[in-house]
Design a protein around this motif. Sequence first.
Motif, PDB file in Angstrom:
ATOM      1  N   GLU A 257      83.608  37.204  33.787  1.00  0.00           N
ATOM      2  CA  GLU A 257      84.746  36.954  32.892  1.00  0.00           C
ATOM      3  C   GLU A 257      84.329  35.977  31.784  1.00  0.00           C
ATOM      4  OE1 GLU A 257      88.950  37.714  34.932  1.00  0.00           O
ATOM      5  OE2 GLU A 257      87.922  36.004  35.833  1.00  0.00           O
ATOM      6  N   ALA A 258      84.888  36.176  30.583  1.00  0.00           N
ATOM      7  CA  ALA A 258      84.463  35.402  29.406  1.00  0.00           C
ATOM      8  C   ALA A 258      85.521  34.366  29.043  1.00  0.00           C
ATOM      9  CB  ALA A 258      84.225  36.336  28.228  1.00  0.00           C
ATOM     10  N   VAL A 259      85.080  33.366  28.288  1.00  0.00           N
ATOM     11  CA  VAL A 259      85.966  32.252  27.914  1.00  0.00           C
ATOM     12  C   VAL A 259      86.040  32.123  26.390  1.00  0.00           C
ATOM     13  CG1 VAL A 259      86.257  29.733  27.996  1.00  0.00           C
ATOM     14  CG2 VAL A 259      85.429  30.947  30.013  1.00  0.00           C
ATOM     15  N   GLY A 260      87.249  32.014  25.876  1.00  0.00           N
ATOM     16  CA  GLY A 260      87.481  31.586  24.496  1.00  0.00           C
ATOM     17  C   GLY A 260      87.154  32.636  23.446  1.00  0.00           C
ATOM     18  N   TYR A 261      87.165  32.175  22.157  1.00  0.00           N
ATOM     19  CA  TYR A 261      86.935  33.061  21.024  1.00  0.00           C
ATOM     20  C   TYR A 261      85.594  33.780  21.152  1.00  0.00           C
ATOM     21  CZ  TYR A 261      90.906  30.894  18.678  1.00  0.00           C
ATOM     22  OH  TYR A 261      92.164  30.460  18.356  1.00  0.00           O
ATOM     23  N   ALA A 262      85.649  35.050  20.906  1.00  0.00           N
ATOM     24  CA  ALA A 262      84.472  35.930  20.916  1.00  0.00           C
ATOM     25  C   ALA A 262      83.830  36.019  22.301  1.00  0.00           C
ATOM     26  CB  ALA A 262      83.427  35.485  19.883  1.00  0.00           C
ATOM     27  N   GLY A 263      84.474  35.406  23.286  1.00  0.00           N
ATOM     28  CA  GLY A 263      83.946  35.467  24.653  1.00  0.00           C
ATOM     29  C   GLY A 263      82.501  35.021  24.743  1.00  0.00           C
ATOM     30  N   ARG A 264      82.182  33.941  23.986  1.00  0.00           N
ATOM     31  CA  ARG A 264      80.767  33.558  23.897  1.00  0.00           C
ATOM     32  C   ARG A 264      80.165  33.193  25.248  1.00  0.00           C
ATOM     33  NH1 ARG A 264      79.095  28.282  20.513  1.00  0.00           N
ATOM     34  NH2 ARG A 264      79.798  27.240  22.422  1.00  0.00           N
ATOM     35  N   TRP A 265      80.950  32.493  26.075  1.00  0.00           N
ATOM     36  CA  TRP A 265      80.422  32.098  27.390  1.00  0.00           C
ATOM     37  C   TRP A 265      80.971  33.053  28.438  1.00  0.00           C
ATOM     38  CZ3 TRP A 265      82.097  30.391  32.237  1.00  0.00           C
ATOM     39  CH2 TRP A 265      81.128  29.769  33.040  1.00  0.00           C
ATOM     40  N   ALA A 274      87.540  23.980  32.866  1.00  0.00           N
ATOM     41  CA  ALA A 274      88.543  22.968  32.495  1.00  0.00           C
ATOM     42  C   ALA A 274      88.832  23.075  31.010  1.00  0.00           C
ATOM     43  CB  ALA A 274      88.022  21.574  32.818  1.00  0.00           C
ATOM     44  N   VAL A 275      90.105  23.031  30.663  1.00  0.00           N
ATOM     45  CA  VAL A 275      90.515  22.999  29.256  1.00  0.00           C
ATOM     46  C   VAL A 275      90.787  21.532  28.896  1.00  0.00           C
ATOM     47  CG1 VAL A 275      92.178  23.846  27.561  1.00  0.00           C
ATOM     48  CG2 VAL A 275      91.559  25.266  29.543  1.00  0.00           C
ATOM     49  N   VAL A 276      90.138  21.070  27.814  1.00  0.00           N
ATOM     50  CA  VAL A 276      90.180  19.648  27.447  1.00  0.00           C
ATOM     51  C   VAL A 276      90.865  19.507  26.094  1.00  0.00           C
ATOM     52  CG1 VAL A 276      88.747  17.608  26.957  1.00  0.00           C
ATOM     53  CG2 VAL A 276      88.025  19.276  28.709  1.00  0.00           C
ATOM     54  N   ALA A 277      91.713  18.493  25.960  1.00  0.00           N
ATOM     55  CA  ALA A 277      92.440  18.260  24.697  1.00  0.00           C
ATOM     56  C   ALA A 277      91.513  17.586  23.687  1.00  0.00           C
ATOM     57  CB  ALA A 277      93.668  17.398  24.945  1.00  0.00           C
ATOM     58  N   ALA A 301      78.652  17.330  32.666  1.00  0.00           N
ATOM     59  CA  ALA A 301      79.041  18.745  32.689  1.00  0.00           C
ATOM     60  C   ALA A 301      78.773  19.284  31.288  1.00  0.00           C
ATOM     61  CB  ALA A 301      80.520  18.881  33.056  1.00  0.00           C
ATOM     62  N   GLY A 302      78.968  20.606  31.100  1.00  0.00           N
ATOM     63  CA  GLY A 302      78.640  21.185  29.804  1.00  0.00           C
ATOM     64  C   GLY A 302      79.760  22.057  29.255  1.00  0.00           C
ATOM     65  N   ILE A 303      79.821  22.093  27.934  1.00  0.00           N
ATOM     66  CA  ILE A 303      80.805  22.952  27.259  1.00  0.00           C
ATOM     67  C   ILE A 303      80.495  24.409  27.553  1.00  0.00           C
ATOM     68  CG2 ILE A 303      81.365  23.785  24.922  1.00  0.00           C
ATOM     69  CD1 ILE A 303      81.698  20.961  24.042  1.00  0.00           C
ATOM     70  N   ALA A 304      81.543  25.189  27.774  1.00  0.00           N
ATOM     71  CA  ALA A 304      81.394  26.619  28.036  1.00  0.00           C
ATOM     72  C   ALA A 304      82.349  27.361  27.109  1.00  0.00           C
ATOM     73  CB  ALA A 304      81.713  26.932  29.495  1.00  0.00           C
ATOM     74  N   GLY A 305      81.820  28.003  26.075  1.00  0.00           N
ATOM     75  CA  GLY A 305      82.662  28.730  25.128  1.00  0.00           C
ATOM     76  C   GLY A 305      82.833  27.960  23.829  1.00  0.00           C
ATOM     77  N   LYS A 306      83.251  28.710  22.796  1.00  0.00           N
ATOM     78  CA  LYS A 306      83.390  28.103  21.464  1.00  0.00           C
ATOM     79  C   LYS A 306      84.483  27.040  21.452  1.00  0.00           C
ATOM     80  CE  LYS A 306      81.785  31.951  18.679  1.00  0.00           C
ATOM     81  NZ  LYS A 306      81.819  32.540  17.351  1.00  0.00           N
ATOM     82  N   VAL A 307      84.272  26.018  20.649  1.00  0.00           N
ATOM     83  CA  VAL A 307      85.277  24.967  20.461  1.00  0.00           C
ATOM     84  C   VAL A 307      86.430  25.543  19.649  1.00  0.00           C
ATOM     85  CG1 VAL A 307      85.690  22.725  19.368  1.00  0.00           C
ATOM     86  CG2 VAL A 307      83.511  23.156  20.553  1.00  0.00           C
ATOM     87  N   SER A 308      87.671  25.321  20.097  1.00  0.00           N
ATOM     88  CA  SER A 308      88.865  25.747  19.353  1.00  0.00           C
ATOM     89  C   SER A 308      89.388  24.580  18.516  1.00  0.00           C
ATOM     90  CB  SER A 308      89.971  26.178  20.318  1.00  0.00           C
ATOM     91  OG  SER A 308      89.521  27.113  21.247  1.00  0.00           O
ATOM     92  N   ASP A 310      92.174  22.801  18.823  1.00  0.00           N
ATOM     93  CA  ASP A 310      92.809  21.698  19.557  1.00  0.00           C
ATOM     94  C   ASP A 310      92.256  21.510  20.967  1.00  0.00           C
ATOM     95  OD1 ASP A 310      94.706  21.626  17.372  1.00  0.00           O
ATOM     96  OD2 ASP A 310      95.508  23.462  18.273  1.00  0.00           O
ATOM     97  N   MET A 311      91.361  22.382  21.370  1.00  0.00           N
ATOM     98  CA  MET A 311      90.881  22.374  22.757  1.00  0.00           C
ATOM     99  C   MET A 311      89.422  22.759  22.801  1.00  0.00           C
ATOM    100  SD  MET A 311      93.944  24.534  24.459  1.00  0.00           S
ATOM    101  CE  MET A 311      94.539  25.192  22.936  1.00  0.00           C
ATOM    102  N   LEU A 312      88.794  22.368  23.890  1.00  0.00           N
ATOM    103  CA  LEU A 312      87.476  22.917  24.204  1.00  0.00           C
ATOM    104  C   LEU A 312      87.432  23.150  25.713  1.00  0.00           C
ATOM    105  CD1 LEU A 312      85.851  20.296  25.463  1.00  0.00           C
ATOM    106  CD2 LEU A 312      85.479  19.767  23.078  1.00  0.00           C
ATOM    107  N   THR A 313      86.442  23.925  26.132  1.00  0.00           N
ATOM    108  CA  THR A 313      86.391  24.348  27.532  1.00  0.00           C
ATOM    109  C   THR A 313      85.062  23.925  28.158  1.00  0.00           C
ATOM    110  OG1 THR A 313      85.866  26.488  26.530  1.00  0.00           O
ATOM    111  CG2 THR A 313      88.022  26.271  27.556  1.00  0.00           C
ATOM    112  N   VAL A 314      85.170  23.489  29.420  1.00  0.00           N
ATOM    113  CA  VAL A 314      84.018  22.892  30.098  1.00  0.00           C
ATOM    114  C   VAL A 314      83.858  23.557  31.462  1.00  0.00           C
ATOM    115  CG1 VAL A 314      83.130  20.738  31.094  1.00  0.00           C
ATOM    116  CG2 VAL A 314      84.363  20.680  28.920  1.00  0.00           C
ATOM    117  N   ASP A 315      82.614  23.844  31.828  1.00  0.00           N
ATOM    118  CA  ASP A 315      82.328  24.397  33.155  1.00  0.00           C
ATOM    119  C   ASP A 315      82.338  23.254  34.170  1.00  0.00           C
ATOM    120  OD1 ASP A 315      81.411  25.589  35.424  1.00  0.00           O
ATOM    121  OD2 ASP A 315      79.481  26.238  34.589  1.00  0.00           O
TER     122      ASP A 315
END
Length: 373
Positions: A257-265, A274-277, A301-308, A310-315
């Motif tokens: 399963e992919a995360v965020g814009y363009a499903g980069r991760w 985790a979704v981070v503000a 930990a590391g970012i997983a997926g493109k930064v949006s 207002d949010m970013l996503t972390v594995d």
Amino acid sequence: MARPLVADIDLDALRHNYRLARELAPQSQALAVIKADAYGHGAVPCARALESLPADQRPPAFAVACLEEAELLRQGGVVAPIVLLEGIFEAAELARVEALDLWMAVHSEWQVNALLAYRPAKPIPVWLKVDSGMHRLGFTPEAATEVWERLARRPDSVTAIQLMSHFATADAVDAGYFRQQLACMRELAQRLGAPLCLANSPATLAWPESHGAWVRPGVMLYGSDPLEVASDATRRLKPVMTLRSQIIALRDLEAGEAVGYAGRWCAPRPSRIAVVACGYGDGYDRHAVDGTPVLVAGQPAGIAGKVSMDMLTVDVTDIAGADIGTEVVLWGRAANGRVLSVDAVARHCDTISYTLLTGVLPRVPRRYLGLGA
Ligand SMILES: Cc1ncc(COP(=O)(O)O)c(C=O)c1O
């Protein structure tokens, strides 16, 4: 509860880093560079924190890029001398330079002409900018001699003339070009009997031979290491800004399963995200690649997926106890004391700490900590 993103500014760390600059250049005066809103940290609170050091430890002067930045400092109650690193942008500014008791660089013929045509009530301290190899601002070393003499002949308008120049490669391991610039400026200073101001942060940290009458540290005051290779001195720097947020949501994903814009991760295994503000609308760099480091509850930990925006996503698959409300540090010092340097984050964004620090947008509240905050 309010959005949890905040930039904590540790004024004690700022004072510590400034003291380190002084310690490294004991024969020099250390100008504190606080342009660009103190590299995003807040120029007035930073200047006031440095001014609150004991009299024999505080900066003898601050440096900013333009008159508007100096005006904000004066309005904020900063009384120390302030150098305009690029001088005036038009002749009409000279009246404000005089009224605000500023010091000014001159880098162009028109500035010298405007200054000498202006009749201040008391002479203005002037820093003559020489282009020793940056090829950006300043007089050629040959032209500088004549300009120096013109200025020195006018003690009614000009006083305390210093020679300044800027290094293009002081951070690099290969010192060839740096040495060329240094030799050029030393020769000029010797010929004119002039005090020198050359050293930016990398030169302050690594090149004692470049410490003249003044050093001019900027980014090191904020705890960033500007050198290509860390040294004992840079390991003593303390981060001033901590960009701190929290987990606001969690997702459990199946492998594939992919995360965020363009499903980069794409989850390589069953994963917890985790979704981070914090997003690029706060100034966090959108070029952050997968794996860009963050600290979750003080653990890497590391970012997983493109930064949006207002949010970013972390594995957080391997982070025990990661939950809604858990602290996430984007750079700086976590509650458990662990540090994530802004330089490490910058390397994952193909940029430098300067752009990340100055890029934190006004939407992010600054919270001042430490003595006198
Ligand atoms: C003229 C000048 N001096 C000093 C500095 C401080 O440099 P650093 O932040 O690398 O210490 C700068 C920063 O851009 C600068 O433009």
